[in-house]
Design a protein around this motif. Sequence first.
Motif, mmCIF file in Angstrom:
data_model
loop_
_atom_site.group_PDB
_atom_site.id
_atom_site.type_symbol
_atom_site.label_atom_id
_atom_site.label_comp_id
_atom_site.label_asym_id
_atom_site.label_seq_id
_atom_site.Cartn_x
_atom_site.Cartn_y
_atom_site.Cartn_z
ATOM 1 N N THR A 138 -4.720 54.639 75.245
ATOM 2 C CA THR A 138 -6.079 54.134 75.029
ATOM 3 C C THR A 138 -6.690 53.481 76.255
ATOM 4 O O THR A 138 -7.803 53.830 76.668
ATOM 5 N N PHE B 270 -3.583 46.390 76.810
ATOM 6 C CA PHE B 270 -3.125 47.259 75.732
ATOM 7 C C PHE B 270 -1.612 47.217 75.548
ATOM 8 O O PHE B 270 -1.064 47.835 74.644
ATOM 9 N N SER C 255 -18.044 50.082 75.450
ATOM 10 C CA SER C 255 -17.935 49.594 74.074
ATOM 11 C C SER C 255 -19.101 50.147 73.261
ATOM 12 O O SER C 255 -20.268 49.926 73.593
ATOM 13 N N PHE D 192 -10.258 47.423 70.521
ATOM 14 C CA PHE D 192 -9.809 48.680 71.108
ATOM 15 C C PHE D 192 -10.342 49.891 70.353
ATOM 16 O O PHE D 192 -10.524 50.959 70.940
ATOM 17 N N SER D 193 -10.574 49.738 69.060
ATOM 18 C CA SER D 193 -11.050 50.875 68.263
ATOM 19 C C SER D 193 -12.492 51.231 68.571
ATOM 20 O O SER D 193 -12.938 52.328 68.208
ATOM 21 N N GLY D 194 -13.220 50.346 69.219
ATOM 22 C CA GLY D 194 -14.642 50.570 69.453
ATOM 23 C C GLY D 194 -15.002 50.946 70.870
ATOM 24 O O GLY D 194 -16.180 50.945 71.229
ATOM 25 N N THR E 52 -14.820 53.749 74.178
ATOM 26 C CA THR E 52 -14.631 55.164 74.476
ATOM 27 C C THR E 52 -15.289 55.462 75.817
ATOM 28 O O THR E 52 -15.709 54.553 76.542
ATOM 29 N N ALA F 48 -3.445 55.985 68.428
ATOM 30 C CA ALA F 48 -3.964 54.844 67.677
ATOM 31 C C ALA F 48 -5.225 55.313 66.960
ATOM 32 O O ALA F 48 -5.738 56.402 67.219
ATOM 33 N N ARG F 49 -5.713 54.490 66.048
ATOM 34 C CA ARG F 49 -6.983 54.813 65.390
ATOM 35 C C ARG F 49 -8.100 54.363 66.333
ATOM 36 O O ARG F 49 -8.653 53.265 66.204
ATOM 37 N N ASP F 50 -8.440 55.206 67.289
ATOM 38 C CA ASP F 50 -9.467 54.827 68.257
ATOM 39 C C ASP F 50 -10.239 56.062 68.703
ATOM 40 O O ASP F 50 -9.961 57.188 68.256
ATOM 41 N N LEU F 51 -11.195 55.835 69.584
ATOM 42 C CA LEU F 51 -12.081 56.905 70.037
ATOM 43 C C LEU F 51 -11.652 57.445 71.392
ATOM 44 O O LEU F 51 -12.464 57.986 72.134
ATOM 45 N N THR G 270 -7.622 58.284 71.970
ATOM 46 C CA THR G 270 -6.449 59.120 71.706
ATOM 47 C C THR G 270 -6.703 60.142 70.597
ATOM 48 O O THR G 270 -6.205 61.268 70.657
#
Length: 383
Positions: A17, A25, A75, A81-83, A85, A108-111, A113
């Motif tokens: 990420t 991270f 952001s 971290f999920s927000g 990209t 991870a649940r992100d924008l 990976t």
Amino acid sequence: MSRPGGRGPLKVLHAVTLHSPTHAFGGPVRVAVNLGRGLAARGHQVRLTALGDGFPGALPTDVDGVPARLYRARSVLPLGFSGITSPALLAGATGLVKDADVVHVHLARDLVTLPVALAALRAGRPLVLQTHGMVDPSDKPLARLLDAVAVRRVLRGASAVLYLTDRERRDLDAVVGGPLTGAVRLVNGVPAAAPEPRPAPTGPPRILYAARLQARKRPTDFVAAVPEILRHHPDATFVLAGPDEGERAAVDALVARLGVGDRVSLPGPLTSERMLEELRRAHVYVLPSVDEPFPMSVLEALSVGTPSVVTTSNGLARDIADAGAGRVVTDAAGLAPAVRELLEPGAHSAASAAARKLAAEAFSMDAVLDTLLGVYDRAAGPS
């Protein structure tokens, strides 16, 4: 460099990420870098891709010696971290994955990976996922949305999914909604330490905490143990190193209330080189965090022979207890007595030797790479 079965060197893309100067991270980046270095040493071509943030000038072109393509973080949602990209990464993901023989995504649940993993599936590239305990059942609306749109798809479509612990495997099964096929246990590994035992630390006892200052890591539990240790070792010093993720104010307030400001230092985040230097200087490493899957900082402490104190919910607790490589405590009240035990010369010497032995025999990078390359071979198919 040819491989067993005739396969030549692989081109491997690792996606994680975020990389930043503060190592915000944490463990997944450290794992990716260690694997990348090990794979390169065996003749493979490795590239890392991630967002980059906090660098004052141009983004680095390598991460601790591993070639990297970093993208400036943006952001887009107030979700940590999920927000974050990068439009450039999203646009270039297909090209990145098509250039690789194997795509290894630290998911991870992100924008970041998730889009790379989806791009690998669309491009028909062999996909290996490693979740580091970051994908577990959740009732949060965003997590449920991402699971429905992308997470289950990539978990089911991957050639292999790497997990650390039985609990993580059960969590992944729960997210998918049934037994996950292609699951392979892969522990975190550490590079081989110097063959000779480290010299016993000299000077006053030095107790180290090196992790994010975050609620789950429990840095205030570390501070709360300081007065009792000082009563028995009045010359001891204490180091809390790591980036602030919401707990620095509470740590500072507790240090002031206990009147131990002259014994506690907070140097902020450490580089990987400085981290190993601090671990070698420390008499005892303490990580009070709860529900910690498989902390790289503890593995690195063990590898240099620094006895460690962890809690029962730490993924390495049983290994440490069985080997005598430190102490395992049930709650914060046990931290100070555990540290005091390990400061006794005989106990410290025995635990230090056991720590090095445990790291070398159970968590060596060579063994991890052997397993990983077998996974890659099966994912890539016939040579």
